[in-house]
Design an enzyme around this catalytic site. Structure first.
Site, PDB file in Angstrom:
ATOM      1  N   ASN A   7      61.196  32.597 -20.292  1.00  8.24           N
ATOM      2  CA  ASN A   7      62.296  32.636 -19.318  1.00  8.24           C
ATOM      3  C   ASN A   7      63.602  32.557 -20.122  1.00  8.24           C
ATOM      4  O   ASN A   7      64.021  31.480 -20.540  1.00  8.24           O
ATOM      5  CB  ASN A   7      62.160  31.449 -18.357  1.00  8.24           C
ATOM      6  CG  ASN A   7      63.227  31.454 -17.280  1.00  8.24           C
ATOM      7  OD1 ASN A   7      64.137  32.298 -17.284  1.00  8.24           O
ATOM      8  ND2 ASN A   7      63.138  30.508 -16.360  1.00  8.24           N
ATOM      9  N   ARG A  91      60.120  36.282 -17.173  1.00 10.00           N
ATOM     10  CA  ARG A  91      60.816  36.160 -15.906  1.00 10.00           C
ATOM     11  C   ARG A  91      62.073  37.024 -15.982  1.00 10.00           C
ATOM     12  O   ARG A  91      62.869  36.878 -16.910  1.00 10.00           O
ATOM     13  CB  ARG A  91      61.211  34.699 -15.676  1.00 10.00           C
ATOM     14  CG  ARG A  91      61.943  34.522 -14.387  1.00 10.00           C
ATOM     15  CD  ARG A  91      62.322  33.083 -14.174  1.00 10.00           C
ATOM     16  NE  ARG A  91      62.913  32.941 -12.852  1.00 10.00           N
ATOM     17  CZ  ARG A  91      63.450  31.839 -12.387  1.00 10.00           C
ATOM     18  NH1 ARG A  91      63.472  30.762 -13.133  1.00 10.00           N
ATOM     19  NH2 ARG A  91      63.941  31.785 -11.197  1.00 10.00           N
ATOM     20  N   HIS A 180      64.206  33.496  -6.399  1.00 14.92           N
ATOM     21  CA  HIS A 180      63.098  32.516  -6.417  1.00 14.92           C
ATOM     22  C   HIS A 180      61.810  33.175  -5.883  1.00 14.92           C
ATOM     23  O   HIS A 180      60.916  32.489  -5.398  1.00 14.92           O
ATOM     24  CB  HIS A 180      63.379  31.287  -5.531  1.00 14.92           C
ATOM     25  CG  HIS A 180      64.502  30.415  -5.995  1.00 14.92           C
ATOM     26  ND1 HIS A 180      65.376  29.826  -5.110  1.00 14.92           N
ATOM     27  CD2 HIS A 180      64.866  30.002  -7.218  1.00 14.92           C
ATOM     28  CE1 HIS A 180      66.252  29.094  -5.767  1.00 14.92           C
ATOM     29  NE2 HIS A 180      65.969  29.191  -7.066  1.00 14.92           N
ATOM     30  N   ARG A 240      76.316  25.391  -5.992  1.00  9.36           N
ATOM     31  CA  ARG A 240      76.717  26.605  -5.265  1.00  9.36           C
ATOM     32  C   ARG A 240      77.055  26.260  -3.815  1.00  9.36           C
ATOM     33  O   ARG A 240      76.387  25.427  -3.206  1.00  9.36           O
ATOM     34  CB  ARG A 240      75.587  27.639  -5.267  1.00  9.36           C
ATOM     35  CG  ARG A 240      75.238  28.180  -6.631  1.00  9.36           C
ATOM     36  CD  ARG A 240      74.258  29.341  -6.512  1.00  9.36           C
ATOM     37  NE  ARG A 240      73.740  29.718  -7.813  1.00  9.36           N
ATOM     38  CZ  ARG A 240      72.456  29.617  -8.163  1.00  9.36           C
ATOM     39  NH1 ARG A 240      71.554  29.182  -7.300  1.00  9.36           N
ATOM     40  NH2 ARG A 240      72.076  29.974  -9.368  1.00  9.36           N
ATOM     41  N   GLU A 383      56.003  28.643 -11.157  1.00 10.33           N
ATOM     42  CA  GLU A 383      56.408  30.025 -11.404  1.00 10.33           C
ATOM     43  C   GLU A 383      55.791  30.556 -12.694  1.00 10.33           C
ATOM     44  O   GLU A 383      55.422  31.727 -12.786  1.00 10.33           O
ATOM     45  CB  GLU A 383      57.938  30.108 -11.476  1.00 10.33           C
ATOM     46  CG  GLU A 383      58.581  29.852 -10.132  1.00 10.33           C
ATOM     47  CD  GLU A 383      60.062  29.560 -10.214  1.00 10.33           C
ATOM     48  OE1 GLU A 383      60.844  30.505 -10.163  1.00 10.33           O
ATOM     49  OE2 GLU A 383      60.433  28.365 -10.323  1.00 10.33           O
TER      50      GLU A 383
END
Ligand code: AMP
Length: 398
Positions: A7, A91, A180, A240, A383
């Site tokens: 990743n 990823r 996601h 965010r 993940e």
């Protein structure tokens, strides 16, 4: 089988060497401060070994070389040679409309990832650097790209189109993509397995972490999701803002003489529960201070729970009902208090939480009462395992 999962971010690179069949992690770690100085943290879960090293990493190439070197190191390593790695899974943030599933990395795939840079300007270049660094370090090793957006590509147009002039969709591909996706896919797939393989289920997945998103899933397919063209949309997050009226941005830009990029930076990095609490972006810190009586922290948590609850309500309406509600990621897996706040008042939907079961943390469990119409699950996301499984499946067909 050994799959190396990568990743790659702009200045960091996470890795895990894992068995896609068992999910066992042989080694994992993190390269940080790429482009500055460079630091490697390497862990071997079986022995609890942790190695930290300062290693110059001017680019991702040196970071991958450092990962390779430590994996085969006679003292700290876990394999004898790089040949023991069967394939690499990456990823990748943005697959645009081109990628509805994971794909073998070849020149066309790399070009398509490059074509999506305008949609993922921060992440896609870093993801590509990770892929190219692996190509240099392990020539000929099969690599697979797994996209954060792919799971959401089953959304119907009414969910993904924005009500703005059509040319921005046809010419510029501005639409809801969602993120996601690998986590939403892993968790909804696992939920279906746990519910005796019943694919017809109407599921709302709440991936609540530092970044948060919800998805509405029916027949195992995503029908809607809360993030949009970028990960800024949806519920408020660590830093965010989540959904806001675009005029808020216009007002701030005019008042401060701020550029659009600076304003977006503020909405991405200095907003969310960090801004509301004035304390931290970390939900643990905010919960601690709220418990001591800090009202701003209490409001930050209340706002977060309220917005998540609103999405659950709207997705239940979109799906025409709700069979399963699933919590995952850092906050969703660990914070019983937050899960309880979100579910409070959802009794009308058939959600009844068992207070004792809801005290659990970080394990797969049903937290609803036996008579709850909606089965409420905590399902830890993984993940990396999903990426490793996709990689093994695609490489297995070669
Ligand atoms: P993630 O992005 O999935 O790694 O999630 C990170 C977030 O999960 C951080 O805000 C953490 O504070 C939060 N988190 C982890 N453990 C807990 C916990 N026990 N209670 C509340 N929040 C937690």
């Amino acid at each position: 089988m050994n799959i190396l999962v990568i990743n790659a971010g702009s200045s960091s690179l996470k890795y895990q060497l894992m068995d896609p069949n068992t999910g066992d992690v042989t080694a994992k770690g993190l390269c940080e401060r790429i482009g500055l100085d460079g630091r490697l943290t390497h862990k071997v879960p079986a022995t609890d070994k942790k190695v930290e090293k300062d290693i110059p990493m001017p680019t991702h190439k040196e970071a991958i070389e450092a990962v390779m070197a430590i994996l085969v190191d006679p003292v700290d390593g876990v394999i004898k040679t790089v040949d023991e790695i069967d394939a690499v899974g990456h990823r990748v943030l943005h697959g645009g409309v081109k990628f509805v599933e994971s794909c073998l990395v070849d020149e066309a795939c790399k070009q398509a990832i490059r074509d999506c840079i305008p949609l993922g300007p921060l992440h896609n270049p870093a993801n590509l650097m990770g892929i190219e660094a692996c190509e240099k370090a392990m020539p000929g090793k099969p690599q697979v790209a797994v996209f954060d957006t792919a799971f959401h590509m089953t959304m119907p147009p009414k969910a993904y189109r924005y009500a703005i002039p059509t040319k921005y969709y046809t010419e510029d591909h501005l639409r809801r993509y969602g993120f996601h996706g690998t986590s939403h896919r892993f968790v909804s797939k696992r939920c279906i397995e746990l519910m005796d393989g019943n694919k017809d289920l109407k599921i709302v997945v709440c991936h609540l972490g530092n970044g948060s998103s919800l998805s509405a899933v029916k027949d195992g397919k995503c029908q809607d999701t809360s993030m949009g063209l970028s990960p800024l949309a949806g519920v408020p997050m660590g830093t965010r803002s989540g959904d806001i009226d675009a005029c808020v941005a216009q007002y701030i830009m005019n008042k401060e003489g701020m550029s659009a990029d600076d304003c977006l930076n503020m909405l991405n990095k200095k907003s969310g529960v960090l801004a509301l609490s004035g304390v931290s972006s970390d939900f643990r810190d905010i919960e601690t201070e709220a418990n001591k009586g800090n009202e701003d922290c209490a409001l930050a948590l209340e706002k977060f729970a309220y917005e998540v609850k609103k999405y659950i309500g709207s997705y239940s309406a979109a799906l025409g009902g709700l069979d399963c509600l699933v919590f995952t990621a850092g906050v969703g897996e660990n914070s019983g208090t937050m899960r309880a706040s979100i579910c409070e008042g959802l009794e009308y939907l058939g959600v009844k939480i068992d207070a004792e079961k809801n005290n659990m943390r970080g394990e797969e469990a049903i937290i609803s009462t036996p008579d709850s119409k909606v089965t409420v699950w905590v399902i830890p996301t993984n993940e990396e395992l999903m990426i490793a499984q996709d990689t093994a499946e695609i490489v297995g067909k070669l």
